[in-house]
Design a protein around this motif. Structure first.
Motif, short mmCIF file in Angstrom:
data_model
loop_
_atom_site.label_atom_id
_atom_site.label_comp_id
_atom_site.label_asym_id
_atom_site.label_seq_id
_atom_site.Cartn_x
_atom_site.Cartn_y
_atom_site.Cartn_z
N TYR A 246 -16.47 0.68 6.57
CA TYR A 246 -15.93 1.89 7.18
C TYR A 246 -14.50 2.08 6.68
CZ TYR A 246 -19.81 0.60 10.24
OH TYR A 246 -21.04 0.21 10.72
N ARG A 247 -14.12 3.34 6.44
CA ARG A 247 -12.82 3.61 5.83
C ARG A 247 -11.75 3.97 6.84
NH1 ARG A 247 -13.48 4.09 0.20
NH2 ARG A 247 -15.43 3.01 -0.29
N SER A 248 -12.05 3.92 8.14
CA SER A 248 -11.07 4.29 9.15
C SER A 248 -11.51 3.75 10.50
CB SER A 248 -10.92 5.81 9.23
OG SER A 248 -12.13 6.40 9.71
N TYR A 249 -10.60 3.77 11.46
CA TYR A 249 -10.94 3.35 12.82
C TYR A 249 -12.03 4.24 13.42
CZ TYR A 249 -10.46 2.86 17.89
OH TYR A 249 -10.70 2.72 19.23
N PRO A 250 -11.93 5.59 13.32
CA PRO A 250 -13.01 6.41 13.89
C PRO A 250 -14.38 6.11 13.27
CG PRO A 250 -11.07 7.77 13.49
CD PRO A 250 -10.80 6.44 12.85
N GLN A 251 -14.43 5.85 11.96
CA GLN A 251 -15.70 5.50 11.35
C GLN A 251 -16.23 4.18 11.89
OE1 GLN A 251 -16.03 5.52 7.09
NE2 GLN A 251 -15.34 7.63 6.89
#
Length: 354
Positions: A246-251
Motif C-alpha cells: 500500500y502506498r499510503s495510510y488510507p490505502q
C-alpha cells in the motif's frame, strides 16, 4: 489481573517470535538447477499501470518459460503497460456470478498457462535476480504442494510505515511455524502475494473453485490444500522478494479492513475484543500508570523492532518504527470500524461479508 494478562500476551508473542526466528525458512541464493520444470509466472492485475513498470522487469529477468499478466478489467491502461514492458497479456473475462475478483483472475491464468510449475505473483511484488531459482529450490526441498512466500516489506514513505509492516507481525508473532506441518486444516497459513504450485496438484484440486467466494482467498486456499491431504510451506522472501503493498495510510486502512474480519474467523465480537486488547496492552501504558507500565512501554516498542529484524528489515528507518508501538492501535481503529460493516470495498468492487 491486568498485569498478568498484558505480560502474558506479550510473553506469548515473544515466544512465538523466537520460535519463528529459528524455524521459519528463508529464501536463499542457490545455483540454477541443471534441469528445471517448465515454469509460468502469473500476475493477476487490476489497475496496476503505475506498478508494473517497476515490478515486471524483475519477473521477466527470472528466465521463466513464460510471464503472463491477466488484465482484470482494468480502466487505467494496465494491459498496454504490461505489453510494452514485454509480458504476454491475457484479457480478463467478466466475473461469473459467485466469483470474487482475485480467485477468478487466478482461475483464468491457470487455464492460460502452459507451465508444469505455476507461480502466482501479485503485481506489486519485486523479484531480484535468482529469486525464481530460490523459490523452485524451496518448493523441491520442502516437498510442499503449495509454497507461498512472505515478501519483505519495502515501505518508502512515512504513511506506508504506519500500518503496512504489521503484516509481518501477524505472521511472525501469532502463528508458530511448526504448526504448518500438522494435518489439521485450521493450522494453515499462506500468502497470496507469491504462491508456487505444481500444475497437476492444482488441477487435481479443481483450481480455485473452492475459494471462489473468499475475500481472504490465500488462507482459505491453504486450508483447502490441507483438507485434501496436501502439504504447505511458507518462506520469508528476505533480500530476494519484496513488496510495496500500500502506498499510503488510507490505502493501508482499506486493505487491512478487507481482510480483518476473515482473519478473526468471521467473528465481530472477536474483532472488537482484538481492538480493545491491543489498546489495553500497547497504548494504555502510555496514557495511565497501570501496573507494570514502564516495562509494558518498553516491551511494546521492542516487539515491533524484533519483528522487523526477523523479517530482514534492519535499516535505521525500519528499526525506528518501534516508536510507533503505542500509536498503532489508535491508527488501526478505522480498520476495525470498516471491517465491522456488511460490505467491504477493494479496487472498485464491493464484497459482502457474513
Amino acid at each position: 489481573m491486568y498485569r498478568a494478562l498484558a505480560f502474558g500476551w506479550l510473553a506469548t508473542k515473544a515466544a512465538v517470535l523466537l520460535l519463528n526466528a529459528a524455524a521459519f525458512p528463508r529464501l536463499r541464493q542457490t545455483p540454477p538447477a541443471a534441469a528445471r520444470p517448465r515454469v509460468s509466472l502469473l500476475v493477476p492485475a487490476r489497475n496496476e499501470a503505475h506498478t508494473l513498470p517497476h515490478t515486471l522487469p524483475g519477473l521477466l529477468a527470472q528466465g521463466a518459460d513464460e510471464v503472463l499478466v491477466l488484465d482484470d478489467c482494468s480502466d487505467d491502461g494496465t494491459a498496454g503497460v504490461a505489453a510494452s514492458v514485454g509480458a504476454r497479456v491475457v484479457p480478463g473475462a467478466p466475473r461469473p456470478d459467485g466469483w470474487y475478483g482475485k480467485p477468478w483472475a487466478c482461475q483464468q491464468l491457470l487455464h492460460a498457462a502452459s507451465g508444469d510449475v505455476l507461480v502466482f505473483v501479485d503485481a506489486d511484488v519485486t523479484w531480484q535476480p535468482g529469486a525464481l531459482d530460490a523459490v523452485l529450490n524451496e518448493l523441491e526441498h520442502s516437498g510442499a504442494d503449495l509454497l507461498s512466500v512472505q515478501p519483505r516489506q519495502a515501505p518508502r514513505t512515512p504513511g506506508e510505515r504506519l500500518l503496512t509492516p504489521l503484516v509481518d507481525s501477524a505472521v511472525l508473532s501469532y502463528f508458530p511455524y511448526p504448526l504448518i506441518r500438522l494435518p489439521q486444516p485450521a493450522a494453515s497459513m499462506a500468502n497470496g502475494q507469491v504462491m508456487a504450485l505444481r500444475r497437476a496438484a492444482l488441477e487435481g484440486m479443481g483450481g480455485f473453485v473452492a475459494v471462489r467466494r473468499e475475500v481472504l482467498d490465500d488462507t482459505a486456499f491453504a486450508r483447502h490444500v490441507k483438507a485434501r491431504g496436501g502439504r504447505l510451506a511458507v518462506a520469508l522472501g528476505g533480500a530476494l522478494i519484496s513488496v510495496r503493498m500500500y502506498r499510503s495510510y488510507p490505502q493501508s486502512v482499506l486493505g487491512f479492513a478487507k481482510n480483518a474480519l476473515p482473519l478473526h474467523v468471521g467473528s465481530r465480537p472477536l474483532l472488537v475484543l482484538s481492538a480493545a486488547a491491543h489498546l489495553a496492552v500497547y497504548t494504555l501504558p502510555w496514557l495511565a500508570r497501570v501496573p507494570g507500565w514502564r516495562a509494558l512501554r518498553v516491551a511494546g516498542m521492542l516487539e515491533r523492532v524484533a519483528v522487523n529484524v526477523i523479517s530482514g528489515r534492519t535499516r535505521r528507518a525500519d528499526l525506528l518504527e518501534g516508536l510507533l508501538g503505542p500509536l498503532t492501535p489508535l491508527l488501526a481503529l478505522p480498520v476495525y470500524v470498516l471491517a465491522l460493516r456488511r460490505t467491504v470495498v477493494w479496487k472498485g468492487r464491493r464484497y459482502r461479508q457474513a
